[in-house]
Design a protein around this motif. Structure first.
Motif, PDB file in Angstrom:
ATOM      1  N   GLN A  59      35.683 -67.771  77.160  1.00 16.52           N
ATOM      2  CA  GLN A  59      35.471 -68.528  75.929  1.00 16.52           C
ATOM      3  C   GLN A  59      34.909 -69.923  76.188  1.00 16.52           C
ATOM      4  N   CYS A  60      35.029 -70.386  77.436  1.00 13.87           N
ATOM      5  CA  CYS A  60      34.553 -71.725  77.780  1.00 13.87           C
ATOM      6  C   CYS A  60      33.051 -71.788  78.047  1.00 13.87           C
ATOM      7  N   ASP A  61      32.392 -70.627  78.172  1.00 16.65           N
ATOM      8  CA  ASP A  61      30.970 -70.620  78.522  1.00 16.65           C
ATOM      9  C   ASP A  61      30.710 -71.525  79.737  1.00 16.65           C
ATOM     10  N   ILE A  62      31.377 -71.194  80.833  1.00 17.93           N
ATOM     11  CA  ILE A  62      31.364 -72.054  82.018  1.00 17.93           C
ATOM     12  C   ILE A  62      29.973 -72.132  82.638  1.00 17.93           C
ATOM     13  N   GLU A  63      29.565 -73.357  82.966  1.00 20.32           N
ATOM     14  CA  GLU A  63      28.309 -73.623  83.653  1.00 20.32           C
ATOM     15  C   GLU A  63      28.602 -74.140  85.064  1.00 20.32           C
ATOM     16  N   PRO A  64      27.628 -74.050  85.974  1.00 16.02           N
ATOM     17  CA  PRO A  64      27.891 -74.386  87.389  1.00 16.02           C
ATOM     18  C   PRO A  64      28.334 -75.825  87.630  1.00 16.02           C
ATOM     19  N   THR A  65      28.035 -76.737  86.712  1.00 15.83           N
ATOM     20  CA  THR A  65      28.418 -78.143  86.904  1.00 15.83           C
ATOM     21  C   THR A  65      29.743 -78.494  86.217  1.00 15.83           C
ATOM     22  N   ASP A  66      30.413 -77.517  85.643  1.00 16.25           N
ATOM     23  CA  ASP A  66      31.579 -77.798  84.807  1.00 16.25           C
ATOM     24  C   ASP A  66      32.841 -78.098  85.605  1.00 16.25           C
ATOM     25  N   THR A  67      33.622 -79.027  85.056  1.00 14.93           N
ATOM     26  CA  THR A  67      35.019 -79.190  85.435  1.00 14.93           C
ATOM     27  C   THR A  67      35.861 -78.497  84.374  1.00 14.93           C
ATOM     28  N   ALA A  93      38.162 -68.871  86.089  1.00 19.44           N
ATOM     29  CA  ALA A  93      37.200 -69.971  85.999  1.00 19.44           C
ATOM     30  C   ALA A  93      36.441 -70.135  87.312  1.00 19.44           C
ATOM     31  N   ILE A  94      37.130 -69.958  88.430  1.00 14.46           N
ATOM     32  CA  ILE A  94      36.474 -70.053  89.731  1.00 14.46           C
ATOM     33  C   ILE A  94      35.498 -68.898  89.923  1.00 14.46           C
ATOM     34  N   LEU A  95      35.912 -67.673  89.560  1.00  9.77           N
ATOM     35  CA  LEU A  95      35.013 -66.529  89.669  1.00  9.77           C
ATOM     36  C   LEU A  95      33.774 -66.697  88.789  1.00  9.77           C
ATOM     37  N   LEU A  96      33.942 -67.379  87.661  1.00  5.90           N
ATOM     38  CA  LEU A  96      32.829 -67.571  86.728  1.00  5.90           C
ATOM     39  C   LEU A  96      31.965 -68.780  87.087  1.00  5.90           C
ATOM     40  N   GLY A  97      32.290 -69.454  88.188  1.00  5.83           N
ATOM     41  CA  GLY A  97      31.360 -70.431  88.744  1.00  5.83           C
ATOM     42  C   GLY A  97      31.599 -71.878  88.422  1.00  5.83           C
ATOM     43  N   ALA A  98      32.804 -72.255  87.970  1.00  8.71           N
ATOM     44  CA  ALA A  98      33.079 -73.666  87.694  1.00  8.71           C
ATOM     45  C   ALA A  98      32.954 -74.495  88.971  1.00  8.71           C
ATOM     46  N   GLU A  99      32.444 -75.717  88.841  1.00 12.92           N
ATOM     47  CA  GLU A  99      32.305 -76.598  90.004  1.00 12.92           C
ATOM     48  C   GLU A  99      33.666 -77.010  90.539  1.00 12.92           C
ATOM     49  N   GLY A 143      42.389 -72.127  94.668  1.00 10.51           N
ATOM     50  CA  GLY A 143      41.190 -72.957  94.699  1.00 10.51           C
ATOM     51  C   GLY A 143      41.178 -74.129  93.745  1.00 10.51           C
ATOM     52  N   ALA A 144      42.301 -74.387  93.055  1.00 14.35           N
ATOM     53  CA  ALA A 144      42.348 -75.468  92.078  1.00 14.35           C
ATOM     54  C   ALA A 144      42.841 -76.773  92.704  1.00 14.35           C
ATOM     55  N   ILE A 145      42.558 -77.875  92.039  1.00 12.45           N
ATOM     56  CA  ILE A 145      43.129 -79.180  92.360  1.00 12.45           C
ATOM     57  C   ILE A 145      44.400 -79.325  91.535  1.00 12.45           C
ATOM     58  N   ALA A 146      45.520 -79.585  92.188  1.00 14.97           N
ATOM     59  CA  ALA A 146      46.806 -79.633  91.492  1.00 14.97           C
ATOM     60  C   ALA A 146      47.075 -81.035  90.953  1.00 14.97           C
ATOM     61  N   LEU A 147      47.617 -81.085  89.723  1.00 13.74           N
ATOM     62  CA  LEU A 147      47.982 -82.355  89.096  1.00 13.74           C
ATOM     63  C   LEU A 147      49.381 -82.199  88.516  1.00 13.74           C
ATOM     64  N   ASN A 148      50.336 -82.947  89.043  1.00 12.96           N
ATOM     65  CA  ASN A 148      51.718 -82.908  88.572  1.00 12.96           C
ATOM     66  C   ASN A 148      51.895 -83.974  87.499  1.00 12.96           C
ATOM     67  N   PHE A 149      52.081 -83.554  86.258  1.00  7.67           N
ATOM     68  CA  PHE A 149      52.113 -84.521  85.156  1.00  7.67           C
ATOM     69  C   PHE A 149      53.373 -85.387  85.172  1.00  7.67           C
ATOM     70  N   GLU A 150      54.372 -85.027  85.961  1.00  6.08           N
ATOM     71  CA  GLU A 150      55.563 -85.864  86.060  1.00  6.08           C
ATOM     72  C   GLU A 150      55.402 -87.014  87.049  1.00  6.08           C
ATOM     73  N   THR A 151      54.458 -86.892  87.960  1.00  5.64           N
ATOM     74  CA  THR A 151      54.276 -87.929  88.976  1.00  5.64           C
ATOM     75  C   THR A 151      52.925 -88.626  88.884  1.00  5.64           C
ATOM     76  N   GLU A 152      52.019 -88.116  88.069  1.00  2.00           N
ATOM     77  CA  GLU A 152      50.695 -88.713  87.916  1.00  2.00           C
ATOM     78  C   GLU A 152      50.343 -88.831  86.445  1.00  2.00           C
ATOM     79  N   SER A 153      49.501 -89.797  86.117  1.00  2.00           N
ATOM     80  CA  SER A 153      48.963 -89.916  84.762  1.00  2.00           C
ATOM     81  C   SER A 153      47.850 -88.892  84.583  1.00  2.00           C
ATOM     82  N   VAL A 154      48.032 -87.985  83.622  1.00  2.00           N
ATOM     83  CA  VAL A 154      47.012 -86.960  83.371  1.00  2.00           C
ATOM     84  C   VAL A 154      45.685 -87.605  82.993  1.00  2.00           C
ATOM     85  N   VAL A 155      45.729 -88.591  82.103  1.00  2.00           N
ATOM     86  CA  VAL A 155      44.490 -89.230  81.642  1.00  2.00           C
ATOM     87  C   VAL A 155      43.781 -89.922  82.794  1.00  2.00           C
ATOM     88  N   ASP A 156      44.516 -90.727  83.560  1.00  2.00           N
ATOM     89  CA  ASP A 156      43.886 -91.469  84.660  1.00  2.00           C
ATOM     90  C   ASP A 156      43.335 -90.529  85.726  1.00  2.00           C
TER      91      ASP A 156
END
Length: 391
Positions: A181-189, A206-212, A231-244
């Protein structure tokens, strides 16, 4: 037979119930060989989804061996066939099915009168998922009646194990549809909120569909580790600011595509004041869903981006920043999964070893253990990510 039966809020039991029988010529009966506990089952366990009734049989991820077929199945199934049963019941003949919109089949919801009043227009019948979707018995049981069985099945290829095939009925196509549904392109995050079973499948899709790059947000170390392994970058919302952190990873542009694999039960935390607001309104019965993830996605999504929602929502949400969404030109795509739309492609990818869905299984138990395993899954005890049950 034995089955997992809903008796009320946080009360499921392994009971003796009547064996299913052929009720319609298009029916089949399967002996269940594997089934699973889904995050959506926890919404029922917590009584957040309306129209559950004591005595309802749980479960919508199941597969097994055909032991009986009705006269109207017309050779589509035979005794001895191994099949996965999609959670969406489909007639295969209505206008929506012909369009590939399988989850909104117009004929299979036998309580459409109720669904029409609540939704405006009813959707497809679902297994084990309240009387708004037909009140069909679920598959956490020794046997299951499959209505519209000539359409509602996926044949398992020879040599494919239960563990590889089981998730074709729900979480694999759900994660895949979320990414498609995201219509993933090669440059996408692509950023995925929630690293439970559906989130894990969405990450790999998302990785199989070619997300950067794919970013995975959660707070449970085991889930984040599983996401990193995929293959993902992990973000722990309890220890990091999601927005930043998202701004840092996207050169302050925001994710191009955002996937909500959390749904109505967003984690409640004093670090996120809107979650306290939502929980309070839930307790006062003034709101049904905790929509923190949706609000956060709207805020961080790149302008002209896409928000994809596979996570289940049950009713009313409050304080939605629709002005932000409108002015940023965000596209929303959502819905229950059109399982059969994706079946052929996903079966091929499993056979070609592009993905092995069994990676998500952390616990296997017998049917009698299911009431306790619901609690283990809910509380993420013992590093639990996904439970498979063997009747």
């Amino acid at each position: 037979m034995k089955a997992i039966v809903w008796h009320g809020k946080e009360d499921v039991r392994c009971d003796q119930v009547t064996d299913p029988e052929i009720e319609d010529p298009r029916d089949a009966i399967i002996k269940v060989t594997s089934c699973a506990i889904c995050g959506s089952d926890l919404h029922l366990f917590h009584n957040f989804i309306p129209a559950m009734m004591p005595g309802d049989i749980m479960g919508h991820e199941m597969m097994g061996e055909v032991v009986e077929v009705g006269s109207g199945v017309n050779g589509h199934l035979r005794k001895g066939d191994r099949i996965v049963v999609p959670f969406t019941i489909t007639c295969g003949e209505c206008e929506q099915c012909k369009r590939g919109n399988w989850s909104v089949c117009e004929r299979t919801n036998r309580r459409k009168d109720i669904a029409d009043k609540i939704f405006g227009h009813g959707t497809a019948g679902l297994f084990g998922y309240t009387h708004l979707t037909g009140g069909y018995p679920g598959g956490q049981a020794e046997y299951l009646r499959v209505p519209f069985a000539d359409s509602t099945h996926i044949k398992v290829p020879d040599g494919m194990s239960d563990e590889q095939a089981l998730f074709l009925g729900d979480i694999l196509p759900t994660g895949w549809q979320a990414a498609k549904q995201c219509d993933i392109e090669p440059t996408d995050t692509v950023t995925v909120w929630g690293c439970g079973p559906v989130g894990q499948m969405a990450i790999r899709s998302a990785i199989l569909l070619g997300a950067e790059q794919v970013i995975a947000i959660d707070r449970i170390p085991e889930r984040l580790s599983m996401a990193e392994a995929g293959g993902a970058i992990a973000l722990n919302f309890e220890t990091e600011s999601v927005v930043d952190r998202l701004n840092e990873l996207t050169d302050n542009k925001g994710p191009d595509k955002c996937i909500d694999a959390t749904g109505l039960e967003a984690h409640v935390s004093f670090h996120q004041p809107d979650t306290i607001y939502d929980r309070t309104k839930q307790m006062l019965m003034m709101e049904s869903d905790r929509a923190h993830v949706l609000r956060e996605m709207i805020y961080v999504c790149r302008p002209a981006g896409v928000i994809s929602i596979p996570g289940v929502y049950s009713g009313l949400v409050d304080k939605m920043p629709m002005g932000i969404a409108m002015n940023k030109g965000v596209t929303f795509r959502m819905g229950q999964t059109h399982v059969k739309r994706w079946t052929d492609d996903l079966v091929r990818r499993i056979e070609d070893e592009e993905i092995d869905p069994s990676f998500v299984i952390t616990h296997t138990a017998d049917l009698e253990s299911a009431p306790e395993m619901y609690k283990v899954f809910r509380d993420k005890r013992d590093s639990c990510v996904k439970v498979v049950l063997k009747p």
